[in-house]
Design an enzyme around this catalytic site. Sequence first.
Site, short mmCIF file in Angstrom:
data_model
loop_
_atom_site.label_atom_id
_atom_site.label_comp_id
_atom_site.label_asym_id
_atom_site.label_seq_id
_atom_site.Cartn_x
_atom_site.Cartn_y
_atom_site.Cartn_z
N HIS A 239 0.82 -1.23 0.00
CA HIS A 239 0.00 0.00 0.00
C HIS A 239 0.85 1.27 0.00
CE1 HIS A 239 -3.55 -2.45 1.16
NE2 HIS A 239 -2.71 -3.07 1.94
O1 RIB Z 1 -4.34 -0.21 5.30
C1 RIB Z 1 -2.99 -0.22 4.92
C2 RIB Z 1 -2.17 0.67 5.81
O2 RIB Z 1 -2.21 0.19 7.15
C3 RIB Z 1 -0.68 0.66 5.44
O3 RIB Z 1 -0.12 1.90 5.73
C4 RIB Z 1 -0.08 -0.39 6.33
O4 RIB Z 1 1.30 -0.15 6.62
C5 RIB Z 1 -0.89 -0.19 7.57
O5 RIB Z 1 -0.30 0.88 8.30
#
Ligand code: RIB
Length: 315
Positions: A239
């Site tokens: 992500h």
């Molecule tokens: O939902 C994904 C996010 O939540 C990303 O930033 C992952 O590292 C967690 O922090």
Amino acid sequence: MTRPLLVDTDPGCDDALAILLALEHADLEVVGLTTVHGNAPVDATTHNARAVLELVERPDVPVSRGADLPLISPLETAEHIHGIDGIRGDLPEPSSATQPVDSHAAQFIVEQARAHEGELTVAAVGPLTNVALALAIEPELPALLDELIVMGGAAFAPGNVTPLAEANFHSDPEAAHRVVRDADPTVIGLDVTRRATLPASWIEGLPRDDPLGRSIYEWATYYTEAVLERYGLETAAIHDALAIAQVVDEDILELESHFMEVGIDSELDRGALVCDPHGVTGERPNGRVAVDNDVDVDRYRELVIDAVDRALEVQ
Ligand code: RIB
Ligand code: CA
């Protein structure tokens, strides 16, 4: 001309790849990492940020420790996803070379924004507690930044912690509410980051004969089989790296300007990113949101793979 970038982060496996991409791309100058609770308590995410910097031989990058707790919510962490210490991999024990600076992360963000006079981009890839506190210290923060890019929320897609809420926004809904309302963010949510996967063949080809190669492999494969099955993915969604990729190449994602708000009122809506694409609220747009049209996954993958190749060559 390099673009100054501050990464507010809760490493975190995908955070680690995002940090690597930011450090390795020639167009970016990472002015610091600010750490926040999220994937693990802030002591762990700070430890992990320092360890990643030492693993990639960048102890020069300042680290500023941030918020231990959300503004209102109880602390919630994700070791079940990212590992018992909040990160996987073969990381060194941080040395004095990466001792955090004295400033709290919120103050550090404001200091860097003022020092870079409108040139600084902040990429917030964890819960938004530090950014909300920075905004409370300096209400002019949005005007002092070139851009605030946020990995968080799920505008038109399901959440990953509740049916409506994504993890970063759910970890601190009040902080996300304040930042989305007042900080003119570019919001990169699960709508698009769920596509931020890396090719299985490339992952399997990663060298695992040294700590960096082994760590990158662990970061790229941090989802369990159950999580992959739940989301119908072949490999893990990285992500946070998509937020950094968007800083590098703004054509990777399609952004739309809309009014957005983050829910804070009920268990059902807490952390939910509510977006108004048709203007039915009559509210003016307060930010930009990445929409799931033509995400340039190939370009994203190219940026991450090039950064990893460069990092591995240096070893
Ligand atoms: O939902 C994904 C996010 O939540 C990303 O930033 C992952 O590292 C967690 O922090
Ligand atoms: Ca993160």
